[in-house]
Each structure stands twice: as structure tokens, then as C-alpha cells.
Motif scaffolding. Structure first.
Motif, short mmCIF file in Angstrom:
data_model
loop_
_atom_site.label_atom_id
_atom_site.label_comp_id
_atom_site.label_asym_id
_atom_site.label_seq_id
_atom_site.Cartn_x
_atom_site.Cartn_y
_atom_site.Cartn_z
N GLU A 214 -5.72 -4.21 11.86
CA GLU A 214 -4.63 -3.49 11.21
C GLU A 214 -3.52 -3.21 12.21
N THR B 47 1.46 0.22 1.16
CA THR B 47 0.40 0.74 2.02
C THR B 47 -0.02 2.13 1.55
N HIS B 48 -1.26 2.47 1.85
CA HIS B 48 -1.73 3.83 1.57
C HIS B 48 -1.60 4.69 2.82
N ASP B 49 -1.33 4.01 3.92
CA ASP B 49 -1.45 4.66 5.21
C ASP B 49 -0.10 5.17 5.71
N ASP C 277 -2.71 9.55 4.78
CA ASP C 277 -2.84 10.03 6.15
C ASP C 277 -1.46 10.46 6.61
N ARG D 281 -5.06 13.59 9.36
CA ARG D 281 -5.15 13.77 7.91
C ARG D 281 -4.79 15.21 7.57
#
Lengths: 268, 254
Positions: free
Chosen positions: B175, B195-197, B237, B246
Motif C-alpha cells: 500500500e 479510498t477508505h483510508d 482513519d 484512528r
């Protein structure tokens, strides 16, 4: 056995077996990787409507089957694109109705007592020289189309979404494949009949896929396997006086089961 | 810098059956930008990407990709799908998959040219998959396959690269590699990634969009309070002072 090869009909049968196996190998591989087995079954059975129509109107049953198969394949193509969720149901309906139409039209033909079995289970020993020419031409068309558009067909088969995004004309290709499938089916009906078409279109590619790393090799290996099944089946059917189409499929089926069985044993 | 925007979306509406998926989405992305798209699952991120790629047609509104209709710009964009574990038994090698990236340039009815092969070689090397070029794609691990798909996208030599959660199935190490790589690539390619990040967003992207039926666009790569309210249902995050940690608890989907 060898004296049988002196008969003209036997030589025609062997050549027909090879020619049909070539189209089976090429188109069958594409059918398997595109998961179009059910649609192909539908086309094959619905084509019987064309055979009935041809007998009723008095023209060549092969031509009738070809026209009907092409028409039905286009309808099924539209159905599978437009109503994705019920495509299999509609294909199943066309499958059955096509056959019913064929049988009723034959019933309505006065004084006709055709050998229905030869369309249902094939009549490889009755293949004529004209049939062989037609098969060669159809094989030629199939070979040329796939050779020319090979990379586009791979892309469509492996990742249709990506193919579409990079500008491959996915829908026309899909319909082209359906038409080629219809033509192959008409060829193969001569050999094993419409009921058994599916087996010869799918068993060789399915086995070939396990042992090959590219679509090209899969097609070649399928054609070789198909030839082996047809010729072995033909020999056995001649020797034991069995229905040739069914014997060919049994050879393919037994090979399929043996290979599956070996796989299961290897995994455990 | 060219004055044609990379992406220009005006009042875009899209429905699934009758339920609105996107409502009046409007934003402009300049060339050379690096856009991160976040939002809850089912919020319309992937739908938006598919609309931008021309896979779906808008119900209302307009989309211009480099000044063109999405489907006319197909030779100028590339994408990496979220899901790469399809068709695993398909007999196709790494090289053949990567070559598909050249389809928009290669002539129909011909084979791939030497130039196509050279470009794919370079792309596979960049993605670290050249050594695997003859392997069947189905035999690779998820992360390796992801790299192949990234190489395929690179081989198109795109002006805009779209990625749909490109790290969903890869290890954290890859990643980081991937985003460093994209950052480098961004010097000459516009990048749009779902993206979730949020950590990724804060470290690598220049602009942020949050999609949950509506779209909020922020041209400076900052996540606003408004976005968080909108995206609150999805686990993110969050970043503070450059160190990712987080902040928001993971919620059950409603």
C-alpha cells in the motif's frame, strides 16, 4: 476396422469429425470462458424449429437450421443484454418453443416421415461431399474472424468492463460471437445432433483449460481433443454398431469423468 | 499547464432503479491534480467512477473528461478495478493481461506491435511484475494480481488514472509502495483514487471529495467537518498533525 476406411461415407465421416472439431475447439473455448453454455444449448435446440420449417416449406434442413440458429442467437443476445436478471428463463423458453415449433411443423408436413433421430443425435455417416464443403467454408470463416479479432475477443472474455472502457466494441463482438456459435452449432448438429451439441462444445475446452496457459493453446488443444473423441467414438460405434453421435459423446464424457476423478484424488 | 480541466462534472444525477445514487454532483478537477474520493459504502463512489469512465450514462447533467465525452476519451484514461479476483481459471498470462492496456492504441484486427510490448514491459517492470510475465494470472496472490492490473493501466500511458480502492486486497507494505509510486506518477498524470483510508488522503492527495449521494469537493486536500458529517457512517482513519491514528470508531452499517 481398416477396411471400413475404404468406404466413401467413412472417409467423409472422418473428415467431418475433424472439421467439426476445429470449430468446436475455437468457438467452444470462447463459449466456455464467456459462460455462454446455456445460451448455446438454447440456440442448438431452438434451431430445430428451423429444421421443421425447412421440411415444411421444402428447402434444405441445414439452411433452415442455420437461419433459425442465427435468428435465435441474435434474439438471445438482445435478451441477455436487456433483461439480465431473467435472461436464463427467457432463453429456456425459446429453447423449448423452438423445438416444439419444429416438431409441429414436421407433423403438419404431409406424407413426411423424416428420420428425426438424425437431427437429434446426428448422422455423421450420412455426411455428403456438399456438407464437407459447407463445413470447410464455415470453419474458414470462424478461423479468420477469431484470428483477426483475437486480442479483442480475449479482452472481452477476460474483462468485459475494461475492454469497454478502452474502446473495444464489446457489444458487436458479443453478437459476432453469438453468430459464430450459431454457425458452429449447425456444423456440429450434422455430427452429434442438436441434443448432444453442448457436450462436444464444452467437454474438450473444459479439459483443455486445465492444461493450457493461454486461450490460443486452449483452442488448439480442444480441437485436438475433439478430433480424438469424434474419431474414437466413430470407431467404437462402427465396431459395436452403436449410434455414432451418442458414442462420440460417451467417449468425451468418460474422459471428462476420468480427469475429474484424477483431480479429486490428487487434491486429497 | 493546459487549460482544459481533467474532469468537469456539472449537475450530475444518477438513479439505480428509482433511487437516486448521485444528486446534483458538480466539481472540476484540473490536470495534474491527485484526487482522493471517500465516502460511506453505497454512497455512490464507484458509481461516480463508472460514470466518469463512460461505463454508465448519467440521468441528467454533463461530464467532460479532458474536454471530451467520457467514452470518446477512452484512449486518454485508464482504471484499476477494485476487484481483481474474477475469472481466476481463465487461461491468460500476466503479459497478456497487461497487454490489454494497449487496446486503446493498438489497431483493431491486428496483433500487438513491438511498441506495445515495449510499453508493457516497462509497465510490468515499474509494478515489479516483469519476472512473472509468463505466469497465469489466476495463480498469483491478490497483491501480485493488483500490481498486474496497475501495470495494465500504466501501459495505456493515460493522462488520467482512476483507481477504485486499489489497496483493498494488498498488504500494508505494498500500500505504501503503491502510493509512493502514484505520487511519483502524479508528476505527469492526473490521478483519481477511491479510498477508505484518510491517512492516505492526508499524505498523498492534493484534493479531496466526499461522496454520499451529494459530493463535497475540497481543492486543498483537507477533510472538512462537513465531509466528516457526511461520511460519518463509514470507518475512517483520521489524521491529526501528520500522524495517522484512528479517531472515529467503526460503525455497523445502518
Amino acid at each position: 476396422m481398416w477396411e471400413a476406411l475404404q468406404f466413401g461415407f467413412m472417409q467423409n465421416a472422418l473428415l467431418a469429425g475433424v472439421l467439426a472439431s476445429i470449430s468446436c475447439g475455437i468457438i467452444g473455448s470462447l463459449i466456455v470462458v464467456n459462460r455462454m453454455v446455456f445460451i448455446s444449448g438454447g440456440i442448438a435446440h431452438a434451431a430445430f424449429g428451423g429444421i421443421g420449417l425447412a421440411i415444411f416449406l421444402g428447402f434444405s434442413p441445414s439452411l433452415g437450421a442455420a437461419l433459425f440458429a442465427l435468428g435465435v442467437s441474435l434474439i438471445m443476445g438482445v435478451v441477455s443484454l436487456k433483461s439480465k436478471h431473467r435472461a436464463d428463463t427467457i432463453i429456456g423458453v425459446l429453447w423449448a418453443v423452438g423445438m416444439a415449433v419444429g416438431i409441429i411443423l414436421i407433423d403438419l408436413t404431409p406424407g413426411y416421415h423424416a428420420d428425426l433421430m438424425s437431427y437429434l443425435f446426428g448422422s455423421i455417416l450420412a455426411v455428403t461431399e456438399l456438407d464437407l464443403w459447407l463445413m470447410s467454408i464455415l470453419d474458414g470463416i470462424i478461423f479468420l474472424v477469431i484470428l483477426t479479432l483475437y486480442k479483442e475477443f480475449i479482452a472481452m472474455s477476460y474483462d468485459e468492463e475494461f475492454a469497454f472502457v478502452v474502446g473495444v466494441p464489446v457489444t458487436p463482438l458479443y453478437f459476432a460471437l453469438l453468430c459464430l456459435t450459431a454457425l458452429s452449432i449447425v456444423i456440429i448438429i450434422r455430427i452429434v445432433g442438436l441434443i448432444l451439441v453442448i457436450a462436444l462444445l464444452t467437454i474438450p475446452p473444459y479439459i483443455a483449460e486445465k492444461y493450457t496457459g493461454s486461450l490460443r493453446k486452449m483452442m488448439i488443444f480442444s480441437a485436438v481433443l475433439g478430433t480424438f473423441f469424434t474419431l474414437t467414438g466413430l470407431a467404437i460405434s462402427y465396431y459395436y454398431d452403436l449410434t455414432s453421435g451418442a458414442t462420440i459423446i460417451m467417449v468425451a464424457g468418460v474422459t471428462f469423468l476420468c480427469i475429474e476423478g484424477l483431480d479429486v484424488i490428487k487434491r486429497n | 499547464m493546459n487549460h482544459v480541466p481533467a474532469i468537469e462534472v456539472k449537475n450530475l444525477w444518477f438513479y439505480f432503479e428509482k433511487a437516486p445514487v448521485l444528486e446534483g454532483v458538480t466539481f472540476t478537477l484540473e490536470q495534474g491534480d491527485f484526487l482522493g474520493i471517500l465516502g460511506p459504502n453505497g454512497g455512490g463512489k464507484t458509481t461516480l467512477l463508472k460514470l466518469l469512465l463512460g461505463m454508465l450514462k448519467p440521468a441528467k447533467g454533463s461530464i467532460r473528461i479532458l474536454g471530451q465525452n467520457p467514452h470518446d476519451a477512452h484512449h486518454r484514461v485508464a482504471y484499476v478495478p477494485q476487484n481483481t479476483d474474477f475469472n481466476l481459471s481463465f487461461p491468460i498470462s500476466v503479459m497478456e493481461v497487461a497487454l490489454m492496456g494497449r487496446l486503446s492504441r493498438a489497431r483493431m484486427g491486428r496483433g500487438y506491435s513491438g511498441e506495445d510490448r515495449a510499453s508493457v514491459q516497462e509497465a510490468l517492470k515499474k509494478a515489479g511484475m516483469w519476472a512473472y510475465k509468463d505466469r497465469p494470472v489466476g495463480s498469483l496472490s491478490g497483491g501480485q494480481r493488483q500490481r498486474v492490473f496497475i501495470a495494465r493501466a500504466l501501459a495505456t500511458e493515460p493522462e488520467i488514472l482512476f483507481l477504485d480502492e486499489p489497496t483493498a486486497s494488498v498488504d500494508p507494505e505494498f500500500e505504501t509502495d503503491l502510493y509512493e509510486f502514484l505520487k511519483e506518477l502524479n508528476r505527469y498524470v492526473t490521478i483519481v483514487t477511491i479510498t477508505h483510508d484518510v491517512g492516505v488522503i492526508s499524505r498523498y492527495v492534493k484534493s479531496v471529495a466526499c461522496v454520499n449521494r451529494r459530493l463535497i469537493f475540497h481543492g486543498e486536500g483537507k477533510i472538512t467537518k462537513e465531509m466528516l458529517d457526511m461520511a460519518y457512517q463509514c470507518p475512517v482513519d483520521l489524521i491529526a498533525h501528520g500522524i495517522p491514528h484512528r479517531v472515529l470508531p467503526e460503525h455497523e452499517e445502518k
